[in-house]
Design a protein around this motif. Structure first.
Motif, mmCIF file in Angstrom:
data_model
loop_
_atom_site.group_PDB
_atom_site.id
_atom_site.type_symbol
_atom_site.label_atom_id
_atom_site.label_comp_id
_atom_site.label_asym_id
_atom_site.label_seq_id
_atom_site.Cartn_x
_atom_site.Cartn_y
_atom_site.Cartn_z
ATOM 1 N N LEU A 161 0.828 -1.206 0.000
ATOM 2 C CA LEU A 161 0.000 0.000 0.000
ATOM 3 C C LEU A 161 0.864 1.259 0.000
ATOM 4 C CD1 LEU A 161 -2.719 -1.127 2.579
ATOM 5 C CD2 LEU A 161 -2.926 -1.053 0.086
ATOM 6 N N ALA A 162 1.939 1.234 0.784
ATOM 7 C CA ALA A 162 2.841 2.389 0.795
ATOM 8 C C ALA A 162 3.504 2.567 -0.568
ATOM 9 C CB ALA A 162 3.897 2.219 1.884
ATOM 10 N N SER A 163 3.855 1.454 -1.229
ATOM 11 C CA SER A 163 4.420 1.539 -2.578
ATOM 12 C C SER A 163 3.423 2.163 -3.540
ATOM 13 C CB SER A 163 4.807 0.139 -3.075
ATOM 14 O OG SER A 163 5.807 -0.445 -2.278
ATOM 15 N N ALA A 164 2.173 1.730 -3.459
ATOM 16 C CA ALA A 164 1.152 2.261 -4.356
ATOM 17 C C ALA A 164 0.983 3.766 -4.173
ATOM 18 C CB ALA A 164 -0.171 1.532 -4.118
ATOM 19 N N GLY B 153 3.305 9.862 -10.395
ATOM 20 C CA GLY B 153 2.599 10.054 -11.656
ATOM 21 C C GLY B 153 2.330 8.788 -12.437
ATOM 22 N N THR B 154 2.498 7.621 -11.821
ATOM 23 C CA THR B 154 2.233 6.379 -12.536
ATOM 24 C C THR B 154 0.781 5.944 -12.350
ATOM 25 O OG1 THR B 154 2.802 4.885 -10.714
ATOM 26 C CG2 THR B 154 4.612 5.643 -12.104
ATOM 27 N N ARG B 155 0.353 5.073 -13.225
ATOM 28 C CA ARG B 155 -0.932 4.389 -13.040
ATOM 29 C C ARG B 155 -0.655 3.143 -12.210
ATOM 30 N NH1 ARG B 155 -3.997 0.698 -16.383
ATOM 31 N NH2 ARG B 155 -2.370 0.797 -18.000
ATOM 32 N N VAL B 156 -1.478 2.898 -11.185
ATOM 33 C CA VAL B 156 -1.192 1.831 -10.226
ATOM 34 C C VAL B 156 -2.373 0.883 -10.113
ATOM 35 C CG1 VAL B 156 -0.623 1.268 -7.824
ATOM 36 C CG2 VAL B 156 0.372 3.307 -8.899
ATOM 37 N N THR B 157 -2.086 -0.403 -10.213
ATOM 38 C CA THR B 157 -3.074 -1.444 -9.959
ATOM 39 C C THR B 157 -2.537 -2.352 -8.860
ATOM 40 O OG1 THR B 157 -3.753 -1.422 -12.281
ATOM 41 C CG2 THR B 157 -4.410 -3.334 -10.951
ATOM 42 N N VAL B 158 -3.314 -2.502 -7.789
ATOM 43 C CA VAL B 158 -2.935 -3.372 -6.673
ATOM 44 C C VAL B 158 -3.736 -4.661 -6.781
ATOM 45 C CG1 VAL B 158 -2.785 -3.612 -4.166
ATOM 46 C CG2 VAL B 158 -2.487 -1.353 -5.217
ATOM 47 N N LEU B 159 -3.041 -5.792 -6.753
ATOM 48 C CA LEU B 159 -3.673 -7.106 -6.817
ATOM 49 C C LEU B 159 -3.495 -7.809 -5.482
ATOM 50 C CD1 LEU B 159 -2.301 -8.213 -10.308
ATOM 51 C CD2 LEU B 159 -4.518 -7.151 -9.805
ATOM 52 N N GLU B 160 -4.589 -8.123 -4.816
ATOM 53 C CA GLU B 160 -4.553 -8.735 -3.489
ATOM 54 C C GLU B 160 -5.329 -10.044 -3.496
ATOM 55 O OE1 GLU B 160 -4.280 -10.185 -0.025
ATOM 56 O OE2 GLU B 160 -3.095 -8.381 -0.437
ATOM 57 N N LYS C 225 -6.767 8.790 -4.984
ATOM 58 C CA LYS C 225 -5.720 9.339 -5.835
ATOM 59 C C LYS C 225 -5.716 8.720 -7.234
ATOM 60 C CE LYS C 225 -3.785 12.027 -2.685
ATOM 61 N NZ LYS C 225 -3.655 13.496 -2.816
ATOM 62 N N GLY C 226 -6.662 7.809 -7.503
ATOM 63 C CA GLY C 226 -6.792 7.258 -8.843
ATOM 64 C C GLY C 226 -6.254 5.856 -9.031
ATOM 65 N N GLY C 227 -5.754 5.236 -7.956
ATOM 66 C CA GLY C 227 -5.282 3.864 -8.062
ATOM 67 C C GLY C 227 -6.435 2.880 -8.035
ATOM 68 N N THR C 228 -6.155 1.651 -8.449
ATOM 69 C CA THR C 228 -7.164 0.591 -8.484
ATOM 70 C C THR C 228 -6.701 -0.559 -7.603
ATOM 71 O OG1 THR C 228 -7.735 1.179 -10.750
ATOM 72 C CG2 THR C 228 -8.442 -0.991 -9.976
ATOM 73 N N ILE C 229 -7.621 -1.098 -6.801
ATOM 74 C CA ILE C 229 -7.329 -2.246 -5.941
ATOM 75 C C ILE C 229 -8.273 -3.376 -6.308
ATOM 76 C CG2 ILE C 229 -7.233 -3.142 -3.578
ATOM 77 C CD1 ILE C 229 -6.657 -0.299 -2.613
ATOM 78 N N HIS C 230 -7.716 -4.514 -6.680
ATOM 79 C CA HIS C 230 -8.511 -5.707 -6.967
ATOM 80 C C HIS C 230 -8.323 -6.708 -5.830
ATOM 81 C CE1 HIS C 230 -9.547 -4.468 -11.027
ATOM 82 N NE2 HIS C 230 -8.261 -4.272 -11.312
#
Length: 493
Positions: free
Chosen positions: A17-20, A27-34, A241-246
């Motif tokens: 989460l801290a990395s995201a 300024g990157t697009r971030v997708t978190v997969l859990e 902030k625009g990130g996505t968490i799956h």
């Protein structure tokens, strides 16, 4: 937007989460997969009649690490979680009736040590605390905040201040240092327990780990609602902030391609510009996500393994009224705890940590309150599965020991409330249930943990299994290292 870099974060523990968050700030697009149904990783909860109970980390130290993280994304920590600094860091109990509080105010701690153990003990405590502060201050930059710590950098630090060599006691274990630091055996036992904060035994961990006391001695904070609220706030902020968490999205394979990496889940295949792995590095080293991933990772970065734990989490009414938020009930002989652990067995005379979650900030609740009890345990094997007979025996051992010291619960927690090392191994694949990654045993153990960059181009590590090590603040710092490497490698600086 077509030129915006895309980074996949695998695992939504605090390091992921801290990395995201830091990647979004870059300024990157971030997708978190859990893989699990909720974020948090080891900072997990279990349900109870009194609400969700923390069943993972309970102590928040080094607050500035989290202030820095939230500031990096233009936010203020206090706007997202409510923190209260504890006046009492921890309350300690021994079976002969001795109790000792350590406090946020060092002068109060010193006075309490003197009141309990005498003037000589207070002088020894003050000297030990000064040593811990000196070591922490000296090694914060070249070790914890360095992306790639080295023996040369540490040697240079000592050369600039030769007195550090004596403070480090490089040829002593923590237990040996404590033998010469305290004449009172109870204080040796108390400060030896800090090795377990990173999954080690004081009889095998280096004396340098005495600096952990300074990290805790400078402040412990309670998070309103429980520690899991910190990860919940980070998750909410990622999405804001625009990130996505799956969630419920385990990753089955990471595959090198001609253009980078491919990440496969049940539902999707992603081709990101970079990947942050926030799981146990042993999973990569043992090929769980592909034989071509990190195949050159040295075993010395993964083995030997740290301690695991038997953890009970439940709600009940306690009989003792003198509990603080953080409580330690000591066994009578630390060798009867760490001797069996070193042989791969549960301790015969364990020290038990009891977190009274609802007593944060000095609050004393009426009725049922939430508890977490932790008993150190050895790591398990790759083939280990939950054993109900062992769970019942462990539950009985824990409750009997606390009852001997005047603490019982109504209703009494059951074996179903216990998480075993094998359960942690199932939740965190290839970990062997070790909650702290590689063992801290040995003087150079801190230099052997894997760092942010891996041998697979485009794949980076974050979390307690990577440098700078275990613990919520350290896992958060690991994200800083991972994102700095990504920014450099992707030309984002």
């Amino acid at each position: 937007m077509s030129s915006q870099k895309h980074v996949i974060v695998i695992g939504a523990g605090v390091g992921g989460l801290a990395s995201a968050l830091r990647l979004l700030a870059a300024g990157t697009r971030v997708t978190v997969l859990e893989a699990a149904a909720a974020t948090g990783g080891k900072m997990r909860t279990v349900p109870s009649a009194a609400g969700p109970v923390d069943a993972g980390p309970t102590v928040l130290t080094m607050r500035w690490v989290f202030d820095d993280l939230f500031a990096a994304v233009g936010e203020t920590l206090d706007d997202h979680v409510t923190l209260t600094q504890a006046d009492t860091i921890a309350r300690h109990f021994w079976s002969d009736g001795t109790t000792l509080d350590l406090c946020a105010d060092s002068s109060q701690s010193c006075a309490k040590v003197q009141s309990t153990f005498g003037a000589k003990a207070a002088q020894e405590f003050a000297a030990f605390s000064e040593r811990a502060e000196r070591l922490f201050t000296a090694f914060d930059a070249p070790m914890m905040r360095a992306a790639q710590p080295s023996s040369m950098a540490l040697a240079a630090t000592v050369l600039r201040d030769p007195r550090l060599l004596a403070a480090m006691a490089p040829h002593k274990t923590l237990a040996q240092l404590l033998e010469t630091s305290f004449t009172e055996p109870k204080l040796r036992q108390l400060f030896g327990r800090y090795a377990t904060y990173v999954g080690g035994s004081p009889y095998l961990s280096p004396a340098l780990l005495s600096l952990i006391w300074h990290a805790e001695g400078t402040g412990v904070w309670a998070v309103k609602g429980g520690m899991h609220r910190l990860c919940a706030a980070m998750s909410e902020l990622i999405q804001t902030k625009g990130g996505t968490i799956h969630l419920n999205s385990p990753v089955h394979a990471i595959t090198p391609t001609n253009t980078g990496l491919s990440v496969k889940t049940n539902a999707d295949t992603f081709t990101p510009d970079a990947v942050v792995f926030n799981g146990d590095p042993r999973a990569l080293g043992h090929g769980l996500l592909g034989d071509d991933i990190c195949k050159n990772m040295p075993q010395s970065a993964l083995e030997p393994r740290s301690l695991s734990a038997n953890v009970m989490a439940f709600a009940a009414v306690p009989t003792r009224t003198d509990l603080s938020h953080h409580n330690v009930f000591f066994g009578d002989n630390p060798k009867d705890e760490f001797g069996p652990l070193a042989q791969g067995h549960d301790p015969t005379d364990p020290t038990l940590y009891v977190c009274a979650q609802d007593r944060g900030g000095g609050h004393v609740p009426n009725g049922a309150e939430r508890f977490e009890i932790i008993m150190n345990a050895p790591p398990c094997t790759d083939a280990a599965q939950r054993n109900e007979q062992k769970a019942t025996a462990c539950q009985t051992q824990i409750l009997n020991r606390l009852a001997q010291m005047g603490l019982t619960f109504s209703p009494m927690p059951t074996a179903a409330d216990l998480t075993q090392p094998a359960d942690f191994h199932a939740m965190f694949p290839a970990s062997l249930g070790s909650l702290y990654g590689r063992s801290p045993h040995g003087m150079t153990a801190g230099l052997k943990r894997p760092t942010a960059r891996t041998t697979t181009k485009g794949l980076y590590l974050a979390g307690g299994g990577a440098h700078p090590g275990a613990g919520v603040p350290m896992a958060t710092l690991s994200a800083m290292h991972a994102v700095a490497a990504i920014k450099t490698d992707l030309g984002l600086i």
